[in-house]
Write a protein that holds these residues in place. Structure first.
Motif, PDB file in Angstrom:
ATOM      1  N   CYS A 131       0.855  -1.186   0.000  1.00 18.01           N
ATOM      2  CA  CYS A 131       0.000   0.000   0.000  1.00 18.01           C
ATOM      3  C   CYS A 131       0.897   1.245   0.000  1.00 18.01           C
ATOM      4  O   CYS A 131       2.096   1.143   0.230  1.00 18.01           O
ATOM      5  CB  CYS A 131      -0.940  -0.028   1.203  1.00 18.01           C
ATOM      6  N   PRO A 132       0.324   2.423  -0.246  1.00 14.25           N
ATOM      7  CA  PRO A 132       1.155   3.634  -0.269  1.00 14.25           C
ATOM      8  C   PRO A 132       1.973   3.846   1.007  1.00 14.25           C
ATOM      9  O   PRO A 132       3.139   4.231   0.934  1.00 14.25           O
ATOM     10  CB  PRO A 132       0.132   4.752  -0.475  1.00 14.25           C
ATOM     11  N   ALA A 133       1.396   3.563   2.183  1.00 18.78           N
ATOM     12  CA  ALA A 133       2.125   3.747   3.452  1.00 18.78           C
ATOM     13  C   ALA A 133       3.302   2.776   3.563  1.00 18.78           C
ATOM     14  O   ALA A 133       4.416   3.168   3.899  1.00 18.78           O
ATOM     15  CB  ALA A 133       1.181   3.574   4.639  1.00 18.78           C
ATOM     16  N   CYS A 134       3.070   1.501   3.277  1.00 22.07           N
ATOM     17  CA  CYS A 134       4.137   0.506   3.353  1.00 22.07           C
ATOM     18  C   CYS A 134       5.175   0.727   2.260  1.00 22.07           C
ATOM     19  O   CYS A 134       6.354   0.452   2.441  1.00 22.07           O
ATOM     20  CB  CYS A 134       3.568  -0.904   3.255  1.00 22.07           C
ATOM     21  N   GLY A 135       4.732   1.222   1.108  1.00 19.26           N
ATOM     22  CA  GLY A 135       5.647   1.519   0.004  1.00 19.26           C
ATOM     23  C   GLY A 135       6.633   2.620   0.368  1.00 19.26           C
ATOM     24  O   GLY A 135       7.800   2.564   0.009  1.00 19.26           O
TER      25      GLY A 135
END
Length: 145
Positions: free
Chosen positions: A137-141
């Motif tokens: 996801c954008p946060a984990c990316g």
């Protein structure tokens, strides 16, 4: 050249899209109300049957109607679909487990072979990262970078 947002929204009822129909492949007739639409402007319009997808249409010519006031008809160029198909998939983050429903468009006559590339393009557009067969996801990316 200006960009006008005519995606479906209850927040801007003065700017409404009345009709968007295909004249030919990649050519559309758009009828709307509100905004100061001019030649060479860009219209963002909701895709019929979709909750989140929209198309960018480039206005070729526009005609402002006298009656009803504020209404206009434009001819615009956009994505070239002969048979538009909207699909929904779920994507799961392999970092935190977050799940998101995504919608994406494909050319209907291309069949199943077009689904995976179109889904990958839409996932990337939404800020997700693909690492092989895994997704972040954008946060984990951001944390992985």
């Amino acid at each position: 050249m200006a960009e006008h947002d005519f995606r479906f929204s209850m927040l801007t009822p003065q700017h409404t899209l009345i009709e968007c129909r295909s004249l030919a492949v990649g050519r559309y007739q758009v009828t709307g109300n509100g905004g100061s639409i001019k030649n060479d402007d860009v219209l963002l319009v909701t895709v019929k049957g979709s909750k989140t997808l929209h198309m960018r249409l480039n206005v070729e010519k526009v005609r402002h109607l006298i009656n009803p006031p504020g209404q206009w008809v434009a001819v615009a160029n956009g994505p070239a679909f002969t048979e538009l198909a909207i699909h929904q998939w779920k994507v799961n983050c392999n970092g935190c487990g977050k799940e998101q429903d995504i919608e994406f468009m494909v050319e209907g006559k291309d069949g199943k072979k077009a689904l995976k590339p179109a889904a990958q393009a839409r996932i990337t557009e939404l800020g997700w990262k693909a690492v092989g067969e895994h997704h972040l996801c954008p946060a984990c990316g951001k944390n992985a970078s």
